[in-house]
Scaffold this motif. Structure first.
Motif, PDB file in Angstrom:
ATOM      1  N   VAL A   1     -21.138  -9.186   2.102  1.00  0.00           N
ATOM      2  CA  VAL A   1     -22.075  -8.240   2.709  1.00  0.00           C
ATOM      3  C   VAL A   1     -21.284  -7.381   3.684  1.00  0.00           C
ATOM      4  O   VAL A   1     -20.499  -7.895   4.481  1.00  0.00           O
ATOM      5  N   SER A   2     -21.474  -6.093   3.597  1.00  0.00           N
ATOM      6  CA  SER A   2     -20.694  -5.188   4.443  1.00  0.00           C
ATOM      7  C   SER A   2     -21.567  -4.042   4.916  1.00  0.00           C
ATOM      8  O   SER A   2     -22.337  -3.463   4.134  1.00  0.00           O
ATOM      9  N   LEU A   3     -21.469  -3.731   6.189  1.00  0.00           N
ATOM     10  CA  LEU A   3     -22.108  -2.548   6.766  1.00  0.00           C
ATOM     11  C   LEU A   3     -21.006  -1.623   7.248  1.00  0.00           C
ATOM     12  O   LEU A   3     -20.183  -2.010   8.081  1.00  0.00           O
ATOM     13  N   THR A   4     -20.991  -0.418   6.716  1.00  0.00           N
ATOM     14  CA  THR A   4     -19.949   0.542   7.074  1.00  0.00           C
ATOM     15  C   THR A   4     -20.602   1.862   7.459  1.00  0.00           C
ATOM     16  O   THR A   4     -21.513   2.328   6.773  1.00  0.00           O
ATOM     17  N   GLN A   5     -20.133   2.451   8.525  1.00  0.00           N
ATOM     18  CA  GLN A   5     -20.591   3.771   8.944  1.00  0.00           C
ATOM     19  C   GLN A   5     -19.359   4.640   9.191  1.00  0.00           C
ATOM     20  O   GLN A   5     -18.530   4.330  10.042  1.00  0.00           O
ATOM     21  N   LYS A   6     -19.248   5.713   8.400  1.00  0.00           N
ATOM     22  CA  LYS A   6     -18.063   6.572   8.510  1.00  0.00           C
ATOM     23  C   LYS A   6     -18.220   7.672   9.546  1.00  0.00           C
ATOM     24  O   LYS A   6     -17.250   8.365   9.857  1.00  0.00           O
ATOM     25  N   ASN A   7     -19.453   7.867  10.035  1.00  0.00           N
ATOM     26  CA  ASN A   7     -19.691   8.968  10.967  1.00  0.00           C
ATOM     27  C   ASN A   7     -20.665   8.509  12.047  1.00  0.00           C
ATOM     28  O   ASN A   7     -21.759   9.058  12.202  1.00  0.00           O
ATOM     29  N   LEU A   8     -20.269   7.494  12.787  1.00  0.00           N
ATOM     30  CA  LEU A   8     -21.132   6.901  13.799  1.00  0.00           C
ATOM     31  C   LEU A   8     -21.456   7.914  14.898  1.00  0.00           C
ATOM     32  O   LEU A   8     -20.570   8.593  15.424  1.00  0.00           O
ATOM     33  N   PHE A   9     -22.763   8.030  15.220  1.00  0.00           N
ATOM     34  CA  PHE A   9     -23.264   8.956  16.246  1.00  0.00           C
ATOM     35  C   PHE A   9     -22.931  10.421  15.927  1.00  0.00           C
ATOM     36  O   PHE A   9     -22.996  11.284  16.796  1.00  0.00           O
ATOM     37  N   GLY A  10     -22.545  10.702  14.684  1.00  0.00           N
ATOM     38  CA  GLY A  10     -22.167  12.062  14.309  1.00  0.00           C
ATOM     39  C   GLY A  10     -20.846  12.497  14.915  1.00  0.00           C
ATOM     40  O   GLY A  10     -20.513  13.693  14.906  1.00  0.00           O
ATOM     41  N   MET A  11     -20.060  11.542  15.417  1.00  0.00           N
ATOM     42  CA  MET A  11     -18.792  11.868  16.083  1.00  0.00           C
ATOM     43  C   MET A  11     -17.574  11.489  15.243  1.00  0.00           C
ATOM     44  O   MET A  11     -16.437  11.569  15.710  1.00  0.00           O
ATOM     45  N   GLY A  12     -17.804  11.051  14.007  1.00  0.00           N
ATOM     46  CA  GLY A  12     -16.699  10.729  13.123  1.00  0.00           C
ATOM     47  C   GLY A  12     -16.116   9.345  13.330  1.00  0.00           C
ATOM     48  O   GLY A  12     -15.111   9.009  12.699  1.00  0.00           O
ATOM     49  N   TYR A  13     -16.728   8.526  14.192  1.00  0.00           N
ATOM     50  CA  TYR A  13     -16.236   7.160  14.378  1.00  0.00           C
ATOM     51  C   TYR A  13     -16.490   6.364  13.106  1.00  0.00           C
ATOM     52  O   TYR A  13     -17.571   6.433  12.511  1.00  0.00           O
ATOM     53  N   GLN A  14     -15.494   5.564  12.720  1.00  0.00           N
ATOM     54  CA  GLN A  14     -15.616   4.754  11.519  1.00  0.00           C
ATOM     55  C   GLN A  14     -15.758   3.291  11.919  1.00  0.00           C
ATOM     56  O   GLN A  14     -14.889   2.752  12.615  1.00  0.00           O
ATOM     57  N   THR A  15     -16.851   2.657  11.521  1.00  0.00           N
ATOM     58  CA  THR A  15     -17.105   1.270  11.904  1.00  0.00           C
ATOM     59  C   THR A  15     -17.408   0.438  10.667  1.00  0.00           C
ATOM     60  O   THR A  15     -17.988   0.929   9.693  1.00  0.00           O
ATOM     61  N   THR A  16     -17.013  -0.837  10.731  1.00  0.00           N
ATOM     62  CA  THR A  16     -17.273  -1.764   9.632  1.00  0.00           C
ATOM     63  C   THR A  16     -17.626  -3.136  10.199  1.00  0.00           C
ATOM     64  O   THR A  16     -16.953  -3.641  11.102  1.00  0.00           O
ATOM     65  N   LEU A  17     -18.683  -3.705   9.665  1.00  0.00           N
ATOM     66  CA  LEU A  17     -19.054  -5.084   9.949  1.00  0.00           C
ATOM     67  C   LEU A  17     -19.167  -5.771   8.595  1.00  0.00           C
ATOM     68  O   LEU A  17     -20.010  -5.402   7.774  1.00  0.00           O
ATOM     69  N   LYS A  18     -18.302  -6.756   8.354  1.00  0.00           N
ATOM     70  CA  LYS A  18     -18.176  -7.308   7.012  1.00  0.00           C
ATOM     71  C   LYS A  18     -18.177  -8.823   7.051  1.00  0.00           C
ATOM     72  O   LYS A  18     -17.584  -9.432   7.947  1.00  0.00           O
ATOM     73  N   ALA A  19     -18.845  -9.442   6.081  1.00  0.00           N
ATOM     74  CA  ALA A  19     -18.861 -10.895   5.938  1.00  0.00           C
ATOM     75  C   ALA A  19     -18.677 -11.250   4.471  1.00  0.00           C
ATOM     76  O   ALA A  19     -19.372 -10.714   3.603  1.00  0.00           O
ATOM     77  N   GLU A  20     -17.707 -12.124   4.196  1.00  0.00           N
ATOM     78  CA  GLU A  20     -17.496 -12.672   2.854  1.00  0.00           C
ATOM     79  C   GLU A  20     -17.663 -14.177   2.947  1.00  0.00           C
ATOM     80  O   GLU A  20     -17.111 -14.812   3.849  1.00  0.00           O
ATOM     81  N   PHE A  21     -18.397 -14.736   2.009  1.00  0.00           N
ATOM     82  CA  PHE A  21     -18.681 -16.159   2.130  1.00  0.00           C
ATOM     83  C   PHE A  21     -18.877 -16.782   0.755  1.00  0.00           C
ATOM     84  O   PHE A  21     -19.301 -16.139  -0.201  1.00  0.00           O
TER      85      PHE A  21
END
Length: 746
Positions: free
Chosen positions: A437-457
């Motif tokens: 399961v992975s949550l990725t945002q390539k444009n956080l807050f519209g400021m271009g920040y790239q964030t990832t929260l990922k879990a493999e199990f």
């Protein structure tokens, strides 16, 4: 009686004398479907002077409007008011369109291609147009003896049905294509260039032998283009002849070509310019003296010469090409007449449509700013940079002149969903059923920040990662990122638990192409629950240890798209240095490199080649940590194998992981349903994991092949691939393996 006598006298008076009466009112009678206001558009108007000529013209206009079948005009007197009444008979409306006799083509298919008629006033032109459309459709489906007639059936209530009576005839296919007049190209070269083909053995499956008139017209242009590229500037390709056999089942197609003379380039001249060196212009053009006159290359040369000036500020530069053909010498003289016009500057960059992305996120992708000299190449590149961010569903860039020497750049964008929710699953003998399961945002807050929260199990694995990166620190081409991670994994012979953090700093070395990154990582590793028959090196590393490393990386990219590239290349070189001055328990150096290249092939097929390798070596008398060794297999290395299958064995036959590896992945990617972004792929993989005593490209090579699908679906990217190992690492008969992943956008 007196009333009618007065009415007749009035008519005579209007027609003969110069006396002018005024029309007090105009009414419409007899219409039931056509609105009164529609008919009044064509009649005379209240307040007009009475004129038989005007009334006659209005009647003609009504008939020309094609909404009535009959009209008469009554003149009436009411309380000394003159009223004109237009009594009309409407054209009937089409109740429905009926097809009789169609077997090979369904009614639903035919209805889809018709010009709409149902519910409209019947129009004989539409009836004939639709008859031709249906006939062409049958021709495209190989029924050239089809006979179609149209009948109009009265249904009462001023409505009719349009009935098409169809005699489909027999199916016909092209059995022979003749080419006449060709000397330069062989017949098979010409037939290879076009889509229209003769009926083959597998025609029922491939569709060969089908004759489509629209496709045939395009094919004639393709043949013409073949000759124009070879210097035949006067090539003529006539209308192809279509001949049906007596039984109407066979088609003989004859293509007639008049090649004409073949021309070479005599001289290439430039005139009217002053801001570019002559040698620079000569280098810009591809056609040189003595070359065959390639019309397509010549047209491209016009664009290249124009770009030479628009790229240095002459936004309105005009290049007028002049060609003089000399039949006697069979040469073409080429002259480019250049009007530089005025230097132009960028006035403002107007950003519109962005509801999420900040203006500065868009502006920083531009390679020119307000006040800069106009540059067509930089403007095009800036648009490409915006598209490459993958923040926008659409990017449109237009220019608005605001003065003779200034233009505004208008940037219209449409923000798209840049968050991705991904779910993946797989199966292997190592991890059994695995989920991700992975949550990725390539444009956080519209400021271009790239964030990832990922879990493999899975039953044997649990990996958790959080990362955030600012790719433009202080809106400068520097990146800053942070990572937090925790990993628990059960291998064949042991369990590994690790947790830690990392910080990275990057910057551009060559704008938009070459990047450098430096990553400092702190990790605590615990090797436990070791099997009794595990490799000796695993037992030696039991317990907890700390690794502190610095990884400098160089990354080069010229890919034309971040997600689905079709051209360009990407290269990565890195070195991971652990221990020593950084401290920690593990001391080693790890180096690696990879190179990926995309090459467009025929049609829309794309070749992808990926080559990579690496080596790790410990120092200070220590062994290479188990976690840093190369254990390959799976979707991202050698498909068809389980993770860890590709690994050298120790003296007891246990997989201990290699200290060297090399890997090759070859793919051919092609559209299956282009409009749905469904792609197919064929692949061949090969890899090695080696000991320190083995040389690269020596020893056992694990190979696999297979195919799959990739779909950028509405719920996110889906990847489904089936790999078949050539040799089973356990000595058993090899069997294939499916792997897939799927994601969704938010």
């Amino acid at each position: 009686m007196k009333k009618y006598f007065f009415f007749i006298a009035l008519i005579i008076l209007f027609a003969v004398n110069s006396y002018a009466a005024t029309i007090d009112d105009v009414v419409v009678e007899g219409n039931r479907r056509v609105p009164t206001n529609t008919i009044l558009k064509y009649t005379v108007n209240p307040g007009d002077e009475f004129s038989l000529a005007d009334i006659d013209n209005s009647i003609k206009n009504l008939f020309s409007a094609d909404i009535i079948t009959d009209v008469k005009v009554d003149m009436r007197l009411s309380d000394d008011r003159l009223i004109l009444a237009y009594v009309v008979k409407e054209k009937p409306y089409v109740n429905r369109v009926i097809f009789n006799g169609n077997v090979e083509l369904k009614t639903s298919v035919l209805n889809e291609i018709l010009v709409p008629m149902t519910g409209q006033v019947i129009d004989s032109r539409k009836v004939e147009t639709n008859l031709k459309i249906v006939e062409d459709k049958y021709h495209d489906e190989k029924f050239y003896s089809v006979d179609i007639t149209a009948e109009i059936e009265d249904r009462g209530n001023n409505s009719v049905d349009v009935v098409y009576l169809i005699n489909e005839g027999v199916e016909a296919k092209i059995t022979q294509i003749n080419v006449v007049g060709n000397n330069h190209f062989k017949r098979k070269e010409i037939l290879k260039e076009i889509e229209t083909s003769e009926k083959g053995f597998w025609s029922f499956f491939t569709g060969s032998g089908k004759l489509k008139k629209t496709e045939l017209a395009v094919d004639m242009e393709k043949i013409k283009a073949m000759y124009l590229r070879e210097g035949y500037a006067k090539i003529q390709v006539g209308e192809p002849r279509i001949e049906l056999s007596e039984d109407k089942k066979k088609i003989v197609l004859t293509i007639v070509i008049e090649e004409g003379l073949r021309f070479k380039v005599a001289e290439v001249e430039f005139e009217g310019y002053k801001s570019v060196e002559a040698d620079a212009l000569r280098e810009t053009t591809k056609l040189k003296t003595g070359d065959w006159f390639n019309v397509e290359e010549f047209q491209d040369d016009v664009k290249r010469v124009t770009a030479k000036f628009t790229d240095i500020g002459y936004a309105y530069a005009n290049v007028n090409p002049v060609t003089i053909l000399n039949d006697e010498s069979q040469t073409v003289s080429v002259k480019y007449q250049i009007e530089e016009n005025q230097l132009v500057y960028i006035n403002r960059i107007n950003i519109r449509g962005n509801t999420k992305s900040r203006d500065r996120v868009i502006r920083r992708e531009f390679d020119l700013t307000e006040g800069d000299l106009y540059s067509s190449s930089l403007i095009t590149a800036s648009k490409n940079h915006l598209e490459f961010t993958d923040y926008f569903g659409e990017v449109r860039l237009s220019e608005t002149p605001v003065a003779s020497d200034k233009v505004d750049l208008d940037v219209d964008v449409t923000d798209k969903m840049t968050g991705m929710f991904s779910i993946g699953a797989g199966y292997s003998t190592v991890d059994a059923v695995t989920g991700m399961v992975s949550l990725t945002q390539k444009n956080l807050f519209g400021m271009g920040y790239q964030t990832t929260l990922k879990a493999e199990f899975s039953e044997k694995k649990a990996d958790y990662t959080f990362s955030i990166t600012n790719p433009w620190l202080f809106d400068r081409p520097y990146s800053l990122g942070f990572d937090l991670f925790k990993t628990d994994r059960s291998y064949y012979e042991y369990d590994k638990e690790s947790m830690g953090a990392a910080v990275s700093l990057g910057h551009q070395l060559i704008k938009r192409k070459l990047y450098a990154n430096y990553r400092l990582r702190y990790e605590v590793i615990d090797i436990n629950d070791i099997d009794e028959d595990a490799a000796k090196i695993v037992w030696e590393q039991e317990g907890e240890s700390t690794t502190i490393s610095l990884t400098p990386t160089l990354r080069w990219t010229t890919l034309n798209h971040p997600q689905n590239p079709t051209a360009g290349n990407k290269a990565v070189v890195y070195s991971k240095i652990a221990g020593g001055i950084f401290g920690g328990d593990n001391d080693f150096v790890k180096i690696g490199l990879s190179y990926t290249h995309y090459i467009p092939l025929f049609w829309k097929f794309v070749f992808m080649g990926n080559f990579e390798g690496g080596q790790v070596e410990a120092y200070g008398g220590k062994d290479v940590p188990v976690a840093e060794r190369y254990r390959l297999g799976g979707m991202y290395s050698v498909r068809g194998y389980d993770y860890g299958d590709v690994s050298p064995l120790d003296e007891d036959g246990d997989r201990l992981g290699g200290v060297k590896y090399d890997q090759m992945n070859l793919e051919v990617i092609f559209p299956v349903v282009e409009s749905a972004q469904l792609m197919g792929v064929f692949f061949i993989d090969a890899a090695q994991s080696l000991t320190s005593n083995e040389q690269f490209l020596s020893g056992d090579v694990y190979k696999s092949y297979g195919a799959g699908f990739r779909w950028y679906s509405p719920v996110g990217p889906l990847r489904l691939e089936y790999g078949v190992p050539v040799d089973d690492p356990n000595g058993e008969d090899p069997s294939g393996k499916w792997e897939f992943s799927i994601g969704g956008m938010f």
